[in-house]
Scaffold this motif. Sequence first.
Motif, PDB file in Angstrom:
ATOM      1  N   UNK A  49    -135.703 -65.541 -44.106  1.00 54.39           N
ATOM      2  CA  UNK A  49    -136.553 -65.552 -42.921  1.00 54.39           C
ATOM      3  C   UNK A  49    -137.134 -64.167 -42.661  1.00 54.39           C
ATOM      4  N   UNK A  50    -138.369 -64.146 -42.234  1.00 58.76           N
ATOM      5  CA  UNK A  50    -139.068 -62.884 -42.015  1.00 58.76           C
ATOM      6  C   UNK A  50    -138.373 -62.018 -40.975  1.00 58.76           C
ATOM      7  N   UNK A  51    -137.580 -62.643 -40.109  1.00 64.92           N
ATOM      8  CA  UNK A  51    -136.869 -61.929 -39.054  1.00 64.92           C
ATOM      9  C   UNK A  51    -135.512 -61.401 -39.489  1.00 64.92           C
ATOM     10  N   UNK A  52    -135.053 -61.758 -40.683  1.00 65.43           N
ATOM     11  CA  UNK A  52    -133.666 -61.460 -41.048  1.00 65.43           C
ATOM     12  C   UNK A  52    -133.524 -60.737 -42.385  1.00 65.43           C
ATOM     13  N   UNK A  53    -133.817 -61.429 -43.489  1.00 67.26           N
ATOM     14  CA  UNK A  53    -133.560 -60.853 -44.809  1.00 67.26           C
ATOM     15  C   UNK A  53    -134.286 -59.533 -45.070  1.00 67.26           C
ATOM     16  N   UNK A  54    -135.537 -59.365 -44.648  1.00 63.87           N
ATOM     17  CA  UNK A  54    -136.167 -58.041 -44.840  1.00 63.87           C
ATOM     18  C   UNK A  54    -135.438 -56.921 -44.105  1.00 63.87           C
ATOM     19  N   UNK A  55    -134.854 -57.255 -42.964  1.00 55.88           N
ATOM     20  CA  UNK A  55    -134.078 -56.264 -42.217  1.00 55.88           C
ATOM     21  C   UNK A  55    -132.839 -55.848 -43.014  1.00 55.88           C
ATOM     22  N   UNK A  56    -132.161 -56.829 -43.598  1.00 56.49           N
ATOM     23  CA  UNK A  56    -130.970 -56.537 -44.391  1.00 56.49           C
ATOM     24  C   UNK A  56    -131.346 -55.691 -45.609  1.00 56.49           C
TER      25      UNK A  56
ATOM     26  N   UNK B   5    -135.876 -55.843 -34.342  1.00 53.02           N
ATOM     27  CA  UNK B   5    -136.607 -56.172 -35.565  1.00 53.02           C
ATOM     28  C   UNK B   5    -137.058 -57.628 -35.551  1.00 53.02           C
ATOM     29  N   UNK B   6    -136.130 -58.527 -35.202  1.00 56.35           N
ATOM     30  CA  UNK B   6    -136.464 -59.942 -35.179  1.00 56.35           C
ATOM     31  C   UNK B   6    -137.597 -60.251 -34.215  1.00 56.35           C
ATOM     32  N   UNK B   7    -137.514 -59.710 -33.011  1.00 51.38           N
ATOM     33  CA  UNK B   7    -138.549 -59.969 -32.025  1.00 51.38           C
ATOM     34  C   UNK B   7    -139.883 -59.356 -32.451  1.00 51.38           C
TER      35      UNK B   7
END
Length: 333
Positions: free
Chosen positions: A184-191, A269-271
């Motif tokens: 998800x664009x809100x999650x995996x790129x952050x990790x 990041x998600x928001x």
Amino acid sequence: MTEPVVSRRSLVKGGLAAAATGATSRARPAHAATKIRVLTNWFAEAEHGGLYQALAEGLYDKAGLDVTIAQGGPQLNGMQLLAGGEADVIMSYDIQILTAAARGIPAKAIFTSFQFDLVGILARPEVPSLDALKGHRIFMANSGYSTYWPWLKRRFGYTDDMPGPKGINLQAFISDPTSAVAGYITSEPYVARQNNVPVRFFLFADYGYPSYANTMATTIAFARANPDAVAHFTRASVEGWRSYLRNPAAGNALIKAQNPRMDDAQLDYGLAKIRDVKAVDGGDAATMGIGIMTRERWQKTRDFLVDVDLLKADLDWTQVFTTDYVRDLKITM
């Protein structure tokens, strides 16, 4: 359900009254509030922000509702819990609602949080397109086989020897620079960023993937028995999403209280991604209002599922959603 729940009452008792933006001073309705048990589709996160914001700011209270929110998770099947009477409203998505109807589960969508799914593929920056990933290993969750994988096969010619099991982290993807991973664009790129791995994200919706996401559904029986409560829940939730996009402080405080593993950086990041892609307030929602669904979009998802043999063509798909509660709200940013 064994997952912890949060309600307006527990919010105040838990010392988070300040995060409720003064909502404790609002007078409660004289009549008994209608109880609504809500189950999300994962642990509390920014993707659920509108619901937590509505709870934290007292919007459900003001609407005459006693709402509790329980976290979802990998061990919970929201549709089964809804069908079994252990939840009144669940966070789902149109594909799951349609396939549940095919199994005889009388679920009905009442509004959608996101105008499109936030799912996509994470790859290294040098990958130019989704077409270029054909023949490469793509790590993905099992749920993908009955949702986006058939679409990827039809759209890009991917083959069934490409998927690999997605673990609880991105280690397999990090170790193999020729691979990609669904997420998800809100999650995996952050990790990936936390692991100092440069990436590029391909959002399936940009390529025509038709699904709504974080769509709220109840049972036909609950909607019939509580039409006013469902209408008030829809309005308060949509107002909660608008408020969360403007200033998420109240909702985020409640999210972190229920899910202590969620920190400010990941919430921010998600928001930010939700805002960037206009998942809540873009598409039809820009003119028709947050939460809106249309027959045309539902038919696109239905037609896709029929086309890839995940749904029989004779299903009366028009009975799995209603726009009655959301179409006249027209709540925009």
